[in-house]
Scaffold this motif. Sequence first.
Motif, PDB file in Angstrom:
ATOM      1  N   PHE A 363       0.811  -1.237  -0.037  1.00  0.00           N
ATOM      2  CA  PHE A 363      -0.051   0.017   0.242  1.00  0.00           C
ATOM      3  C   PHE A 363       1.020   1.293   0.176  1.00  0.00           C
ATOM      4  O   PHE A 363       0.576   2.182  -0.832  1.00  0.00           O
ATOM      5  CB  PHE A 363      -0.958   0.157   1.185  1.00  0.00           C
ATOM      6  N   ARG A 364       2.075   1.143   0.968  1.00  0.00           N
ATOM      7  CA  ARG A 364       2.858   2.266   0.730  1.00  0.00           C
ATOM      8  C   ARG A 364       3.780   2.744  -0.356  1.00  0.00           C
ATOM      9  O   ARG A 364       3.823   3.733  -1.060  1.00  0.00           O
ATOM     10  CB  ARG A 364       3.816   2.240   1.983  1.00  0.00           C
ATOM     11  N   GLU A 365       3.981   1.478  -0.918  1.00  0.00           N
ATOM     12  CA  GLU A 365       4.619   1.645  -2.576  1.00  0.00           C
ATOM     13  C   GLU A 365       3.493   2.096  -3.589  1.00  0.00           C
ATOM     14  O   GLU A 365       3.779   3.000  -4.355  1.00  0.00           O
ATOM     15  CB  GLU A 365       5.224   0.307  -2.963  1.00  0.00           C
ATOM     16  N   LEU A 366       2.318   1.916  -3.387  1.00  0.00           N
ATOM     17  CA  LEU A 366       1.200   2.282  -4.495  1.00  0.00           C
ATOM     18  C   LEU A 366       0.885   3.745  -4.267  1.00  0.00           C
ATOM     19  O   LEU A 366       0.599   4.390  -4.972  1.00  0.00           O
ATOM     20  CB  LEU A 366       0.117   1.455  -4.512  1.00  0.00           C
ATOM     21  N   SER A 367       1.199   4.213  -2.851  1.00  0.00           N
ATOM     22  CA  SER A 367       0.576   5.496  -2.528  1.00  0.00           C
ATOM     23  C   SER A 367       1.801   6.519  -2.875  1.00  0.00           C
ATOM     24  O   SER A 367       1.620   7.821  -2.698  1.00  0.00           O
ATOM     25  CB  SER A 367       0.633   5.601  -0.816  1.00  0.00           C
ATOM     26  N   ARG A 368       3.129   6.359  -3.169  1.00  0.00           N
ATOM     27  CA  ARG A 368       4.185   7.167  -3.555  1.00  0.00           C
ATOM     28  C   ARG A 368       3.969   7.856  -4.940  1.00  0.00           C
ATOM     29  O   ARG A 368       3.269   7.408  -5.637  1.00  0.00           O
ATOM     30  CB  ARG A 368       5.360   6.183  -3.578  1.00  0.00           C
TER      31      ARG A 368
END
Length: 368
Positions: A363-368
Amino acid sequence: MIGLGQRPQLPSLSHRVAAIDLARGIAIALMILSHTVSGLLGIRLVPDWGMVPIHLTTKFSSSLFIMVFGIALAVAFLPKVETPDWPHRRRKLMLRGLEVLFWYKALTIVEMLPMFTPQDILDALLYQRFAIWVEILGFYALALLWLPWALPLWCRMPLWSRLLAPVAIGVISVMLERHFHFWDNLILKALLVEDADHYTWGQLARLPLVMSGLLIGEAILRWYGEPANRRRLVAWLAGFGALFLAGFAVLSLPEWYAALQAVAWNDGKHPPALLFMLFSAGGALVIMALCLLGGSRAARWLKPLSVIGSDALRAFIFHIVVIFLIFRLLLGAWQVYSYPQVLALGMGLILLTAVWIALIRRFRELSR
């Protein structure tokens, strides 16, 4: 050749050591299994075949967890000590300590809500009493607030004194626990060297494990990239682990099975006693040796454990919330399930924790 008067001269590693994440993940997985059983069933209801060998093996987790803490400190921070960047990194460690302290107090509430009154919970928050299952987090929080100031001293110590330090601190801790009154302040005693009436992890009592981890971390920095030296390191760790376990076996004779049962029942865990620590630290050293031997390949084979070990704080938070907030408080699942069912829940929770961490990371990777 390393001289006994040599100070640490450590290179920085350019990559994350997967074996450290794997060892940490194994420690947390064993902890999750132990907490699930004790938190949902209670060890008094565990059958004999569950105490030895199943619950017995979870006793490796605490020593391994603390040892890996020292290893990670050495690998990530010792090469940076006394560099221009060190004040920034020291501040980073201390801020991490404050973060862990926050979660320690928050999870104290989560753990105690199903079982204790608001006044009991408030007393625990104010260090008037202690919880049980989250106290290891309290140890890390305090350690991260003072250890960054001690690391430069460690780096100035010659090798012979670094090798003797864990033994000396262990002896001092035992002497203080048995013979010093701490001005009749049992809370202070529990925080420093532990007390039989309080389930805590003492800063001095467990410092020898942290120091042992620092020494292992130094060896990893020097030798992990060289296959021949790595094998020697693995052999040394496995040898010391086997020696500790052999010492436990010899001192337990002729009632060795009774001694194993006592360890499974946490006899000698708080404050740390010789037999318990020989068994726990011996197993931890063997596991650490196997993780270093397997390296990145073993970390890939045991991916769920490596994922858990890569984010220990999140894993700890998740499993405490699931056990005490969801199962015990919301579902009323205290002593509802049989031991095999609770064991299966613990195994499932280990996998669920790995999935949760992987999802958050994605999720963090996709939110960057």
